[in-house]
Scaffold this motif. Structure first.
Motif, PDB file in Angstrom:
ATOM      1  N   VAL A 125       0.861  -1.183   0.000  1.00  0.00           N
ATOM      2  CA  VAL A 125       0.000   0.000   0.000  1.00  0.00           C
ATOM      3  C   VAL A 125       0.893   1.228   0.000  1.00  0.00           C
ATOM      4  O   VAL A 125       2.038   1.164   0.465  1.00  0.00           O
ATOM      5  CB  VAL A 125      -0.952   0.015   1.209  1.00  0.00           C
ATOM      6  N   PRO A 126       0.420   2.339  -0.502  1.00  0.00           N
ATOM      7  CA  PRO A 126       1.262   3.544  -0.574  1.00  0.00           C
ATOM      8  C   PRO A 126       1.814   3.937   0.783  1.00  0.00           C
ATOM      9  O   PRO A 126       1.090   3.945   1.791  1.00  0.00           O
ATOM     10  CB  PRO A 126       0.292   4.608  -1.109  1.00  0.00           C
ATOM     11  N   GLY A 127       3.097   4.222   0.802  1.00  0.00           N
ATOM     12  CA  GLY A 127       3.733   4.677   2.025  1.00  0.00           C
ATOM     13  C   GLY A 127       4.205   3.569   2.945  1.00  0.00           C
ATOM     14  O   GLY A 127       4.780   3.848   4.001  1.00  0.00           O
ATOM     15  N   LYS A 128       3.959   2.316   2.553  1.00  0.00           N
ATOM     16  CA  LYS A 128       4.382   1.183   3.378  1.00  0.00           C
ATOM     17  C   LYS A 128       5.302   0.271   2.593  1.00  0.00           C
ATOM     18  O   LYS A 128       5.323   0.279   1.364  1.00  0.00           O
ATOM     19  CB  LYS A 128       3.166   0.411   3.889  1.00  0.00           C
ATOM     20  N   GLU A 129       6.031  -0.553   3.315  1.00  0.00           N
ATOM     21  CA  GLU A 129       6.930  -1.503   2.684  1.00  0.00           C
ATOM     22  C   GLU A 129       6.130  -2.635   2.051  1.00  0.00           C
ATOM     23  O   GLU A 129       5.014  -2.936   2.466  1.00  0.00           O
ATOM     24  CB  GLU A 129       7.918  -2.060   3.711  1.00  0.00           C
ATOM     25  N   ARG A 130       6.759  -3.245   1.073  1.00  0.00           N
ATOM     26  CA  ARG A 130       6.136  -4.401   0.437  1.00  0.00           C
ATOM     27  C   ARG A 130       6.056  -5.533   1.459  1.00  0.00           C
ATOM     28  O   ARG A 130       7.020  -5.833   2.159  1.00  0.00           O
ATOM     29  CB  ARG A 130       6.962  -4.822  -0.782  1.00  0.00           C
ATOM     30  N   GLU A 131       4.895  -6.163   1.516  1.00  0.00           N
ATOM     31  CA  GLU A 131       4.594  -7.138   2.566  1.00  0.00           C
ATOM     32  C   GLU A 131       4.425  -8.535   1.973  1.00  0.00           C
ATOM     33  O   GLU A 131       3.727  -8.709   0.963  1.00  0.00           O
ATOM     34  CB  GLU A 131       3.299  -6.717   3.270  1.00  0.00           C
ATOM     35  N   PHE A 132       5.030  -9.505   2.624  1.00  0.00           N
ATOM     36  CA  PHE A 132       4.893 -10.898   2.200  1.00  0.00           C
ATOM     37  C   PHE A 132       3.455 -11.371   2.406  1.00  0.00           C
ATOM     38  O   PHE A 132       2.836 -11.080   3.436  1.00  0.00           O
ATOM     39  CB  PHE A 132       5.850 -11.775   3.007  1.00  0.00           C
ATOM     40  N   VAL A 133       2.950 -12.124   1.433  1.00  0.00           N
ATOM     41  CA  VAL A 133       1.615 -12.711   1.535  1.00  0.00           C
ATOM     42  C   VAL A 133       1.691 -14.237   1.563  1.00  0.00           C
ATOM     43  O   VAL A 133       1.178 -14.866   2.484  1.00  0.00           O
ATOM     44  CB  VAL A 133       0.713 -12.246   0.367  1.00  0.00           C
ATOM     45  N   ALA A 134       2.326 -14.817   0.553  1.00  0.00           N
ATOM     46  CA  ALA A 134       2.378 -16.275   0.459  1.00  0.00           C
ATOM     47  C   ALA A 134       3.490 -16.691  -0.491  1.00  0.00           C
ATOM     48  O   ALA A 134       3.905 -15.909  -1.347  1.00  0.00           O
ATOM     49  CB  ALA A 134       1.044 -16.836  -0.031  1.00  0.00           C
ATOM     50  N   ALA A 135       3.965 -17.917  -0.325  1.00  0.00           N
ATOM     51  CA  ALA A 135       4.975 -18.471  -1.221  1.00  0.00           C
ATOM     52  C   ALA A 135       4.748 -19.964  -1.360  1.00  0.00           C
ATOM     53  O   ALA A 135       4.163 -20.609  -0.478  1.00  0.00           O
ATOM     54  CB  ALA A 135       6.382 -18.192  -0.702  1.00  0.00           C
ATOM     55  N   ILE A 136       5.238 -20.502  -2.485  1.00  0.00           N
ATOM     56  CA  ILE A 136       5.055 -21.927  -2.751  1.00  0.00           C
ATOM     57  C   ILE A 136       6.299 -22.471  -3.432  1.00  0.00           C
ATOM     58  O   ILE A 136       6.842 -21.855  -4.351  1.00  0.00           O
ATOM     59  CB  ILE A 136       3.791 -22.142  -3.620  1.00  0.00           C
TER      60      ILE A 136
END
Length: 124
Positions: free
Chosen positions: A39-50
């Motif tokens: 989201v604007p103004g925030k760091e990129r956030e992990f969601v999921a990985a496979i």
């Protein structure tokens, strides 16, 4: 290498969306695939990985039980099924590919290739 993410959109809280990412120009089976959001103004956030064989998946605590990551190695695609969406899930979602399977997959800097992002907006 190209990662093309699609499937974003506007949905009401409690609804579902399915994101997909088509990969080309890489040996897809050799890469761990991940989804991140920002989201604007925030760091990129992990969601999921496979991992390559689909037997091992990882999720952020905030999406566990609601989101499901999957991959189809024959079609070079990775998907993210998002259920029970909340307004706080609103973000631009990115797919990414990591060659180093021993790296911390929750860290964006461990990914080698990124898609262009697709917007997900959840209204309350």
């Amino acid at each position: 290498v190209q990662l093309q993410a699609f499937g974003g959109g506007l949905v009401q809280a409690g609804g579902s969306l399915r994101l997909s990412c088509a990969a080309s120009g890489l040996s897809f089976n050799s890469y761990v695939m991940g989804w991140f959001r920002q989201v604007p103004g925030k760091e990129r956030e992990f969601v999921a990985a496979i991992r390559w064989n689909s037997e091992t998946t990882y999720y952020a605590d905030s999406v566990k039980g609601r989101f499901t990551i999957s991959r189809d190695n024959a079609k070079n695609t990775v998907s993210l099924q998002m259920n029970s969406l909340k307004p706080e899930d609103t973000a631009v979602y990115y797919c990414a590919a990591a060659a180093n399977r021993f790296a911390d997959l929750r860290r964006p800097y461990n990914y080698d290739f990124w898609g262009q992002g697709t917007q997900v907006t959840v209204s309350s």
